[in-house]
Structure formats: structure tokens, C-alpha cells
Enzyme design. Structure first.
Site, PDB file in Angstrom:
ATOM      1  N   CYS A  33      -2.349 164.026 111.367  1.00 18.73           N
ATOM      2  CA  CYS A  33      -1.164 163.252 110.960  1.00 18.73           C
ATOM      3  C   CYS A  33      -1.264 161.782 111.363  1.00 18.73           C
ATOM      4  O   CYS A  33      -0.451 160.968 110.937  1.00 18.73           O
ATOM      5  CB  CYS A  33       0.103 163.881 111.535  1.00 18.73           C
ATOM      6  N   HIS A  39      -0.495 160.197 104.852  1.00 22.05           N
ATOM      7  CA  HIS A  39      -0.369 161.490 104.176  1.00 22.05           C
ATOM      8  C   HIS A  39       1.070 161.614 103.702  1.00 22.05           C
ATOM      9  O   HIS A  39       1.948 160.878 104.153  1.00 22.05           O
ATOM     10  CB  HIS A  39      -0.761 162.665 105.090  1.00 22.05           C
ATOM     11  N   HIS A  41       4.567 164.023 101.980  1.00 24.97           N
ATOM     12  CA  HIS A  41       5.330 165.272 101.978  1.00 24.97           C
ATOM     13  C   HIS A  41       6.305 165.276 100.811  1.00 24.97           C
ATOM     14  O   HIS A  41       6.765 164.227 100.367  1.00 24.97           O
ATOM     15  CB  HIS A  41       6.131 165.431 103.278  1.00 24.97           C
ATOM     16  N   ASP A  79      12.264 157.393  98.536  1.00 28.10           N
ATOM     17  CA  ASP A  79      11.496 158.146  97.553  1.00 28.10           C
ATOM     18  C   ASP A  79      10.284 157.356  97.064  1.00 28.10           C
ATOM     19  O   ASP A  79      10.403 156.196  96.671  1.00 28.10           O
ATOM     20  CB  ASP A  79      12.380 158.530  96.363  1.00 28.10           C
ATOM     21  N   HIS A  80       9.120 157.997  97.135  1.00 29.38           N
ATOM     22  CA  HIS A  80       7.842 157.389  96.742  1.00 29.38           C
ATOM     23  C   HIS A  80       7.562 156.106  97.529  1.00 29.38           C
ATOM     24  O   HIS A  80       7.031 155.139  96.995  1.00 29.38           O
ATOM     25  CB  HIS A  80       7.778 157.147  95.231  1.00 29.38           C
ATOM     26  N   GLU A 125      10.185 169.100 106.149  1.00 29.38           N
ATOM     27  CA  GLU A 125       8.963 168.353 105.879  1.00 29.38           C
ATOM     28  C   GLU A 125       7.983 169.218 105.080  1.00 29.38           C
ATOM     29  O   GLU A 125       7.305 168.731 104.180  1.00 29.38           O
ATOM     30  CB  GLU A 125       8.336 167.923 107.204  1.00 29.38           C
TER      31      GLU A 125
END
Length: 136
Positions: A33, A39, A41, A79-80, A125
């Protein structure tokens, strides 16, 4: 007392790291992580409010209004996005799910009105990892 929960979904990237530590220390504590390339989710957010039912509407809280508050104060900002770099309300925090849930609470709590109050933020998550935060 009655409880109403609204579920929303968003995608976001992050990495776990403490800027005061070396790369090796971060990797030892946070493992994959702490990946330098981030990374992501597919988060599920459950926002629960509580209160008494209005005799005029039959609602504890208007679910459409709750959805709009969540979209305005949380989803539209995360978001994004990269939580570490793009999200103002996550600045200065290690981007753990725990800290993220607390930050979401802080974004929403001031906007819940009409006799209801924020009861819980549940942030998933992954299918196997989630946190619940009930305020201070």
C-alpha cells in the site's frame, strides 16, 4: 429514534505513507500500500442519519437530500481522484480508511439539519475491509 442509511459509490487512488519516515520504514509498515505508483479502490460509502420521524413528511430525513449532500460534499471531491494529492480535506492526513472516514464525517456533519443528526459513516475499502465512525 430511527435511522436512515444512504449508500454511494466512488473510485479513488491513494498510497499509505508517513512523510516523516524513510521509504524503507513506510514499506515495512504499509507494505504494497506504500507503492510509489499508488493503488486504487472501489469504495462503498454508507451514511447513516438518526432522528425522529416528522409527522408532516413521514421521513427522519429526506433521502434525496441526503444523497445530494453526499454527492456535493464528498463524491464530487473524491471520485476518480488521488486522495493524497487532489483532495483538500485529506491534506496533512495519512490516507488510511480510518482517517478518510473521519474526514468524510467532518465534511457532512455540518450539513445535516431538520432535527436529524449524523450517526455513522461506514466506508468499505474492499469487500473485506471497512471502518465505521460514530463521531467524537
Amino acid at each position: 429514534m430511527i435511522y436512515l442509511t444512504r449508500k454511494e459509490h466512488f473510485n479513488a487512488a491513494h498510497k499509505l505513507y508517513n512523510p516523516a519516515w524513510s521509504r524503507e520504514e513506510n514499506e515495512a509498515v504499509f507494505g504494497l500500500c506504500a507503492n510509489e505508483n499508488w493503488h486504487g479502490h472501489n469504495y462503498e460509502l454508507y451514511v447513516t442519519v438518526k432522528g425522529t420521524i416528522s409527522p408532516e413528511t413521514g421521513f427522519v430525513y429526506d433521502a434525496k437530500k441526503l444523497s445530494q449532500l453526499i454527492k456535493t460534499y464528498v463524491v464530487s471531491k473524491v471520485d476518480h481522484r488521488n486522495l493524497n494529492l487532489d483532495v483538500e480535506f485529506m491534506q496533512g492526513r495519512i490516507c488510511t480508511t480510518e482517517n478518510f472516514a473521519m474526514a468524510i464525517w467532518d465534511q457532512l456533519a455540518p450539513h445535516i439539519d431538520g432535527g436529524a443528526s449524523l450517526h455513522c459513516i461506514k466506508l468499505m475499502e474492499t469487500e473485506r475491509i471497512y471502518v465505521e465512525y460514530y463521531g467524537k
